[in-house]
Design a protein around this motif. Sequence first.
Motif, mmCIF file in Angstrom:
data_model
loop_
_atom_site.group_PDB
_atom_site.id
_atom_site.type_symbol
_atom_site.label_atom_id
_atom_site.label_comp_id
_atom_site.label_asym_id
_atom_site.label_seq_id
_atom_site.Cartn_x
_atom_site.Cartn_y
_atom_site.Cartn_z
ATOM 1 N N ALA A 158 -2.222 6.198 50.707
ATOM 2 C CA ALA A 158 -3.332 6.788 49.958
ATOM 3 C C ALA A 158 -2.865 7.572 48.742
ATOM 4 C CB ALA A 158 -4.141 7.699 50.885
ATOM 5 N N GLY A 159 -1.567 7.650 48.537
ATOM 6 C CA GLY A 159 -1.047 8.350 47.366
ATOM 7 C C GLY A 159 -0.739 9.812 47.596
ATOM 8 N N CYS A 160 -0.805 10.276 48.835
ATOM 9 C CA CYS A 160 -0.499 11.678 49.130
ATOM 10 C C CYS A 160 1.009 11.872 49.230
ATOM 11 C CB CYS A 160 -1.128 12.111 50.457
ATOM 12 S SG CYS A 160 -2.925 11.947 50.525
ATOM 13 N N SER A 161 1.488 12.995 48.729
ATOM 14 C CA SER A 161 2.889 13.335 48.920
ATOM 15 C C SER A 161 3.122 13.630 50.394
ATOM 16 C CB SER A 161 3.261 14.557 48.085
ATOM 17 O OG SER A 161 3.162 14.288 46.703
ATOM 18 N N CYS A 162 4.187 13.051 50.959
ATOM 19 C CA CYS A 162 4.482 13.273 52.368
ATOM 20 C C CYS A 162 5.973 13.536 52.543
ATOM 21 C CB CYS A 162 4.029 12.099 53.233
ATOM 22 S SG CYS A 162 4.965 10.559 53.006
ATOM 23 N N HIS A 163 6.312 14.102 53.688
ATOM 24 C CA HIS A 163 7.708 14.450 53.950
ATOM 25 C C HIS A 163 8.198 13.839 55.260
ATOM 26 C CE1 HIS A 163 5.565 17.794 56.120
ATOM 27 N NE2 HIS A 163 6.419 17.407 57.064
ATOM 28 N N VAL A 164 9.509 13.651 55.335
ATOM 29 C CA VAL A 164 10.200 13.306 56.572
ATOM 30 C C VAL A 164 11.103 14.487 56.906
ATOM 31 C CG1 VAL A 164 11.807 11.736 57.713
ATOM 32 C CG2 VAL A 164 10.126 10.844 56.076
ATOM 33 N N ARG A 165 10.907 15.055 58.076
ATOM 34 C CA ARG A 165 11.639 16.244 58.487
ATOM 35 C C ARG A 165 12.850 15.851 59.333
ATOM 36 N NH1 ARG A 165 8.666 20.514 62.326
ATOM 37 N NH2 ARG A 165 9.260 18.932 63.875
ATOM 38 N N THR A 166 14.003 16.450 59.016
ATOM 39 C CA THR A 166 15.238 16.156 59.735
ATOM 40 C C THR A 166 15.931 17.458 60.106
ATOM 41 O OG1 THR A 166 15.521 14.141 58.409
ATOM 42 C CG2 THR A 166 17.439 14.930 59.636
ATOM 43 N N PRO A 167 16.318 17.655 61.362
ATOM 44 C CA PRO A 167 17.110 18.849 61.704
ATOM 45 C C PRO A 167 18.421 18.829 60.922
ATOM 46 C CG PRO A 167 16.290 17.760 63.686
ATOM 47 C CD PRO A 167 16.033 16.821 62.546
ATOM 48 N N ALA A 168 18.742 19.934 60.269
ATOM 49 C CA ALA A 168 20.013 20.017 59.539
ATOM 50 C C ALA A 168 21.162 19.891 60.527
ATOM 51 C CB ALA A 168 20.099 21.333 58.780
ATOM 52 N N ALA A 169 22.102 19.008 60.228
ATOM 53 C CA ALA A 169 23.224 18.774 61.123
ATOM 54 C C ALA A 169 24.194 19.941 61.098
ATOM 55 C CB ALA A 169 23.952 17.495 60.706
ATOM 56 N N ALA A 170 24.895 20.144 62.186
ATOM 57 C CA ALA A 170 25.982 21.119 62.195
ATOM 58 C C ALA A 170 26.995 20.728 61.130
ATOM 59 C CB ALA A 170 26.634 21.161 63.577
ATOM 60 N N GLY A 171 27.515 21.712 60.417
ATOM 61 C CA GLY A 171 28.470 21.404 59.367
ATOM 62 C C GLY A 171 28.584 22.540 58.377
ATOM 63 N N LYS A 172 29.179 22.242 57.238
ATOM 64 C CA LYS A 172 29.422 23.236 56.197
ATOM 65 C C LYS A 172 28.315 23.167 55.143
ATOM 66 C CE LYS A 172 34.410 22.986 56.894
ATOM 67 N NZ LYS A 172 35.734 22.679 56.285
ATOM 68 N N TYR A 173 27.883 24.353 54.715
ATOM 69 C CA TYR A 173 26.794 24.463 53.749
ATOM 70 C C TYR A 173 27.116 25.580 52.751
ATOM 71 C CZ TYR A 173 23.997 21.524 56.852
ATOM 72 O OH TYR A 173 23.534 20.481 57.616
ATOM 73 N N ARG A 174 26.276 25.668 51.738
ATOM 74 C CA ARG A 174 26.404 26.721 50.722
ATOM 75 C C ARG A 174 25.012 27.228 50.374
ATOM 76 N NH1 ARG A 174 29.646 24.523 46.099
ATOM 77 N NH2 ARG A 174 31.351 25.092 47.505
ATOM 78 N N ALA A 175 24.891 28.548 50.336
ATOM 79 C CA ALA A 175 23.650 29.168 49.887
ATOM 80 C C ALA A 175 23.863 29.735 48.488
ATOM 81 C CB ALA A 175 23.251 30.288 50.832
ATOM 82 N N THR A 176 22.860 29.541 47.630
ATOM 83 C CA THR A 176 22.948 29.986 46.241
ATOM 84 C C THR A 176 21.707 30.787 45.887
ATOM 85 O OG1 THR A 176 24.192 27.988 45.653
ATOM 86 C CG2 THR A 176 23.233 29.217 43.843
ATOM 87 N N ILE A 177 21.915 31.914 45.198
ATOM 88 C CA ILE A 177 20.786 32.745 44.788
ATOM 89 C C ILE A 177 21.098 33.396 43.451
ATOM 90 C CG2 ILE A 177 21.600 34.831 45.974
ATOM 91 C CD1 ILE A 177 18.586 35.334 46.690
ATOM 92 N N ARG A 178 20.093 33.551 42.614
ATOM 93 C CA ARG A 178 20.227 34.236 41.332
ATOM 94 C C ARG A 178 19.879 35.708 41.499
ATOM 95 N NH1 ARG A 178 19.493 28.978 40.064
ATOM 96 N NH2 ARG A 178 20.665 28.221 38.271
ATOM 97 N N VAL A 179 20.694 36.535 40.880
ATOM 98 C CA VAL A 179 20.596 37.982 41.041
ATOM 99 C C VAL A 179 20.300 38.599 39.677
ATOM 100 C CG1 VAL A 179 21.812 40.056 41.818
ATOM 101 C CG2 VAL A 179 22.240 37.875 42.948
ATOM 102 N N TYR A 180 19.463 39.634 39.677
ATOM 103 C CA TYR A 180 19.004 40.264 38.443
ATOM 104 C C TYR A 180 19.287 41.758 38.463
ATOM 105 C CZ TYR A 180 16.523 35.832 38.157
ATOM 106 O OH TYR A 180 16.227 34.500 38.125
ATOM 107 N N ALA A 181 19.427 42.337 37.257
ATOM 108 C CA ALA A 181 19.762 43.749 37.136
ATOM 109 C C ALA A 181 18.535 44.649 37.135
ATOM 110 C CB ALA A 181 20.569 43.994 35.864
ATOM 111 N N SER A 182 17.348 44.089 36.938
ATOM 112 C CA SER A 182 16.137 44.903 36.866
ATOM 113 C C SER A 182 14.922 44.045 37.164
ATOM 114 C CB SER A 182 15.985 45.536 35.475
ATOM 115 O OG SER A 182 15.741 44.527 34.505
ATOM 116 N N GLU A 183 13.797 44.718 37.399
ATOM 117 C CA GLU A 183 12.542 44.008 37.612
ATOM 118 C C GLU A 183 12.140 43.237 36.362
ATOM 119 O OE1 GLU A 183 7.973 45.030 39.107
ATOM 120 O OE2 GLU A 183 9.505 46.593 38.988
#
Length: 214
Positions: A158-183
């Motif tokens: 029907a044209g709807c956006s859909c997802h397939v969900r997968t449990p993240a496998a055990a393994g190595k990962y990296r988290a990334t975040i941007r940091v700011y000095a002020s509001e």
Amino acid sequence: MTRSLALFSLVTLAVAAACGTSHDKSEDGGTGGDAEPPGDAAPDAEPPRDAEPPPPPPECAVETDREGPFETTFRFTNEGDEPLWVLRTCRLEMTLEACASGYEAVSMWGDCTVDCAEAGGGCIACGACMYEPLEVTPGGPAEITWPGHTYTFDHTAAGCSCHVRTPAAAGKYRATIRVYASEEAVTSGEALRVVEHDFELPAPGGVVTVPLAE
């Protein structure tokens, strides 16, 4: 290993873990936000509700007898003398990258999409998220709890956006975040630096602590 560069351009926001290492990277080397749904192609067949994660390559594997999903709380701390800020929209903005995909960003959420295996209920319409600078102080970390799934995207007949969900496998990962000095810097998109933190799933105690101060 930690490295940092001043960042002066507007970018999409992008985090990570207790047993890993932290370092900074330049804005040009950033990965941006979560991977986006593709713009075309309907699935050939209805996928299962939870797909089976493929085994990681040897260099990305960790030893564990546990099976996912691994619910994980990312805790961003500031033990420095100066306040730091991060961005929260629908949720705290961070990026998860998987060693198994060459540290490309993987989608942590299936927001505003239907399950491809249950595609008969129509599309989902979502409103805009609030844009909220969030201060991180020595006594006030920023936290987000991730259920431990990753998502790929397609479209229903029907044209709807859909997802397939997968449990993240055990393994190595990296988290990334941007940091700011002020509001104000959060509002203008003028990031102080990008912090990366390598970690493993499952995380000890289900918590990944990411220090933001240099």
